[in-house]
Write a protein that holds these residues in place. Structure first.
Motif, PDB file in Angstrom:
ATOM      1  N   GLY A  69       2.223   9.045  -6.201  1.00 32.19           N
ATOM      2  CA  GLY A  69       2.567  10.415  -5.841  1.00 32.19           C
ATOM      3  C   GLY A  69       3.718  10.956  -6.671  1.00 32.19           C
ATOM      4  O   GLY A  69       3.929  12.147  -6.773  1.00 32.19           O
ATOM      5  N   ASN A  70       4.521  10.126  -7.309  1.00 29.51           N
ATOM      6  CA  ASN A  70       5.674  10.565  -8.091  1.00 29.51           C
ATOM      7  C   ASN A  70       5.319  11.021  -9.440  1.00 29.51           C
ATOM      8  O   ASN A  70       4.665  10.852 -10.266  1.00 29.51           O
ATOM      9  N   ARG A  86       0.834  -1.199   0.000  1.00 28.41           N
ATOM     10  CA  ARG A  86       0.000   0.000   0.000  1.00 28.41           C
ATOM     11  C   ARG A  86       0.871   1.252   0.000  1.00 28.41           C
ATOM     12  O   ARG A  86       0.640   2.201  -0.755  1.00 28.41           O
ATOM     13  N   ILE A  87       1.944   1.240   0.810  1.00 30.40           N
ATOM     14  CA  ILE A  87       2.849   2.389   0.879  1.00 30.40           C
ATOM     15  C   ILE A  87       3.564   2.586  -0.446  1.00 30.40           C
ATOM     16  O   ILE A  87       3.707   3.712  -0.951  1.00 30.40           O
ATOM     17  N   GLN A  88       4.005   1.473  -1.064  1.00 31.29           N
ATOM     18  CA  GLN A  88       4.680   1.543  -2.364  1.00 31.29           C
ATOM     19  C   GLN A  88       3.731   2.099  -3.442  1.00 31.29           C
ATOM     20  O   GLN A  88       4.114   2.913  -4.275  1.00 31.29           O
ATOM     21  N   GLN A 127       1.217   4.063  -2.953  1.00 34.39           N
ATOM     22  CA  GLN A 127       1.010   5.483  -2.656  1.00 34.39           C
ATOM     23  C   GLN A 127       2.188   6.310  -3.163  1.00 34.39           C
ATOM     24  O   GLN A 127       2.002   7.370  -3.751  1.00 34.39           O
ATOM     25  N   GLN A 128       3.391   5.806  -2.927  1.00 33.57           N
ATOM     26  CA  GLN A 128       4.588   6.520  -3.365  1.00 33.57           C
ATOM     27  C   GLN A 128       4.673   6.538  -4.888  1.00 33.57           C
ATOM     28  O   GLN A 128       5.075   7.533  -5.476  1.00 33.57           O
ATOM     29  N   ALA A 129       4.297   5.434  -5.528  1.00 30.24           N
ATOM     30  CA  ALA A 129       4.336   5.367  -7.002  1.00 30.24           C
ATOM     31  C   ALA A 129       3.296   6.306  -7.599  1.00 30.24           C
ATOM     32  O   ALA A 129       3.528   6.925  -8.626  1.00 30.24           O
TER      33      ALA A 129
END
Length: 171
Positions: free
Chosen positions: A170-171, A162-164, A166-168
């Motif tokens: 957001g980039n 889930r964090i990955q 979100q980061q993907a």
């Protein structure tokens, strides 16, 4: 051929005497057995006898009264009795009390598992396995621990994904 009343009375009297003698013998035997059991001097060490074993037995007794069966680390019933058995491998008191505390200690491990403290449950389970490595209850608790570790790992993997994501995003 009739039996005279005095013969019947004699038979009843004899029966009464035999029954009374049997009761006296049984009662005497029970009294003797009871006296023999309670007059036998204690073998080995006892709590508060001043010896190392006595001190450990006293600490174990206090831990049992405080319901510290497998926790806290270094101050629980199992660790104290294991110390007694290292000093006196044939100590009957320690062996009996370990056996008596086993089921309640298993209940503590189960409660720790249900509370989600898997590392503590692992430590407690390892402690009990030192006492009885092939016990079916400990095998079941070990299986529950393994299943909860798998669930915890999957939860962490899902959180990481889930964090990955979100980061993907957001980039």
């Amino acid at each position: 051929m009739s039996t005279s009343p005095s013969t019947t009375a004699n038979r009843r009297g004899l029966l009464f005497v035999v029954l009374a003698a049997a009761l006296v013998l049984v009662g005497g035997g029970l009294w003797y057995a009871h006296a023999a059991i309670h007059s036998t001097p204690a073998q080995g060490h006892t709590a508060n006898d001043g010896s190392e074993v006595g001190v450990m037995l006293d600490l174990a007794d206090k831990a049992y009264q405080d319901k510290h069966l497998v926790a806290p680390v270094g101050s629980n019933v199992y660790e104290f009795y294991f110390s007694v058995l290292q000093l006196d491998p044939n100590n009957a008191v320690a062996q009996r009390r370990l056996r008596d505390a086993f089921k309640p200690a298993c209940d503590v491990v189960e409660s720790t598992l249900n509370g989600g403290d898997l590392d503590e449950a692992q430590r407690e389970l390892s402690l009990l396995r030192q006492y009885d490595p092939h016990n079916y209850k400990l095998a079941l608790l070990g299986s529950v621990l393994d299943a909860q570790r798998i669930i915890e790992r999957r939860r962490h993997e899902a959180e990481a994904a889930r964090i990955q994501a979100q980061q993907a995003g957001g980039n």
